[in-house]
Motif scaffolding. Structure first.
Motif, short mmCIF file in Angstrom:
data_model
loop_
_atom_site.label_atom_id
_atom_site.label_comp_id
_atom_site.label_asym_id
_atom_site.label_seq_id
_atom_site.Cartn_x
_atom_site.Cartn_y
_atom_site.Cartn_z
N ARG A 35 91.58 -8.07 24.57
CA ARG A 35 92.21 -7.14 25.32
C ARG A 35 93.04 -7.53 26.65
NH1 ARG A 35 88.28 -2.44 26.57
NH2 ARG A 35 87.40 -3.86 28.15
N GLN A 36 94.18 -7.32 26.60
CA GLN A 36 94.97 -7.71 27.91
C GLN A 36 95.41 -6.51 28.55
OE1 GLN A 36 98.71 -9.72 26.75
NE2 GLN A 36 98.61 -10.81 28.75
N LYS A 37 94.93 -6.36 29.76
CA LYS A 37 95.41 -5.34 30.67
C LYS A 37 97.07 -5.78 31.21
CE LYS A 37 91.15 -3.03 31.36
NZ LYS A 37 91.48 -1.74 31.12
N HIS A 38 97.52 -4.73 31.64
CA HIS A 38 99.19 -5.14 32.18
C HIS A 38 98.95 -6.04 33.44
CE1 HIS A 38 103.18 -4.58 32.98
NE2 HIS A 38 103.01 -4.42 34.07
N GLY A 39 99.74 -7.21 33.19
CA GLY A 39 99.92 -8.25 34.49
C GLY A 39 98.65 -8.98 34.30
N GLU A 40 97.66 -8.99 33.41
CA GLU A 40 96.35 -9.85 33.41
C GLU A 40 96.31 -10.73 32.24
OE1 GLU A 40 94.00 -6.25 35.87
OE2 GLU A 40 93.17 -7.31 34.15
N ALA A 41 95.16 -11.56 32.42
CA ALA A 41 95.23 -12.58 31.13
C ALA A 41 94.45 -11.90 29.93
CB ALA A 41 94.38 -13.69 31.57
N PRO A 42 94.62 -12.13 28.81
CA PRO A 42 93.85 -11.78 27.80
C PRO A 42 92.45 -11.96 27.71
CG PRO A 42 95.74 -12.92 26.86
CD PRO A 42 95.65 -13.19 28.25
N VAL A 43 91.43 -11.07 27.61
CA VAL A 43 89.92 -11.27 27.80
C VAL A 43 89.21 -11.13 26.42
CG1 VAL A 43 87.84 -10.32 28.75
CG2 VAL A 43 90.12 -10.37 29.91
N PHE A 44 88.58 -11.93 26.13
CA PHE A 44 87.71 -11.92 24.84
C PHE A 44 86.79 -10.82 24.71
CE2 PHE A 44 85.67 -13.61 21.18
CZ PHE A 44 84.31 -13.68 21.51
#
Lengths: 110, 119
Positions: A35-44
């Motif tokens: 999941r990737q929130k706006h402006g952030e890195a993808p998180v497993f």
């Protein structure tokens, strides 16, 4: 080899459920969800290995159908914090890399 | 445990200029990846290192992009000269996997990325 995700975008009200699908044209060894929130890195979020495994993480779960070369991510009783873009990453075998899908933008509104 | 570190977070350059990005992976992770993520799309693999060596650079535009991984740890990605279409977020990720079918070893941990704007 990029997997295809559907739907491209979905809007939910808090408490509603959603399903995100990931389909590959190649045989799959494993499927990873991020999941990737706006402006952030993808998180497993979770990984599913060959074997028809189904996993859960709080109210988020996923399934993996090897024969159909598909995986689905289930979000139940959605919360505002679930908003973001969901990517599946598929491992086809050989080199230890992932092919990321086109992404599904999920928006949860009050 | 420290995560994947990237710098700078933002960079604005004019076309034909050069730019470099730096990445420090999670300690002990053998594999390092550089991705390009264009707005609204999924990450696209540019290059993959396993320790010091390049595993896959098939999608790296080698006429303008170069990358190296120093002593199997830190890595730099360079673009020279930059084009307008290079505007994107450049993500670095690392994993424990040291080759073959990784499964859980292939779980990738991403840095915050560098947002590049080419004017």
């Amino acid at each position: 080899q990029q997997p295809v995700q559907s739907p491209q975008a979905v809007i939910l009200r808090e408490g509603e459920d959603a399903v995100i699908n990931c389909s590959s044209s190649k045989a799959l060894y494993s499927v990873h969800w991020y999941r990737q929130k706006h402006g952030e890195a993808p998180v497993f979020l979770m990984i599913l290995l060959k074997g028809g495994e189904q996993k859960g993480h709080d109210k988020i779960s996923a399934s993996f159908n090897e024969k159909k070369q598909q995986s689905s991510l289930y979000l139940t009783a959605s919360q505002l914090s679930y908003s973001g873009t969901y990517f599946c990453g598929t491992e086809n075998g050989g080199a230890n890399n992932l092919f990321f899908g086109t992404g599904t933008r999920l928006t949860v509104i009050p | 445990e420290a995560g994947v570190a990237q710098s700078p977070r933002y960079k604005i350059i004019e076309k034909r200029q050069s730019v470099a990005f730096w990445c420090n992976p999670i300690s002990g992770h053998a594999t390092l990846y550089w991705y390009q993520q264009i707005l609204g799309q999924g990450p696209k693999l540019l290059i993959q290192f396993q320790n010091n060596g390049v595993v896959d650079d098939s999608q790296l535009p080698k006429d303008r992009f170069s990358a190296e991984r120093l002593k199997g740890v830190d890595s730099t990605l360079k673009i020279q000269p930059a084009k307008l279409e290079d505007s994107a977020v450049y993500l670095c990720a690392s994993s424990l996997s040291a080759g073959g079918l990784g499964g859980r070893l292939n779980i990738q941990y991403f840095g915050a990325g560098t947002r590049l704007s080419v004017l």
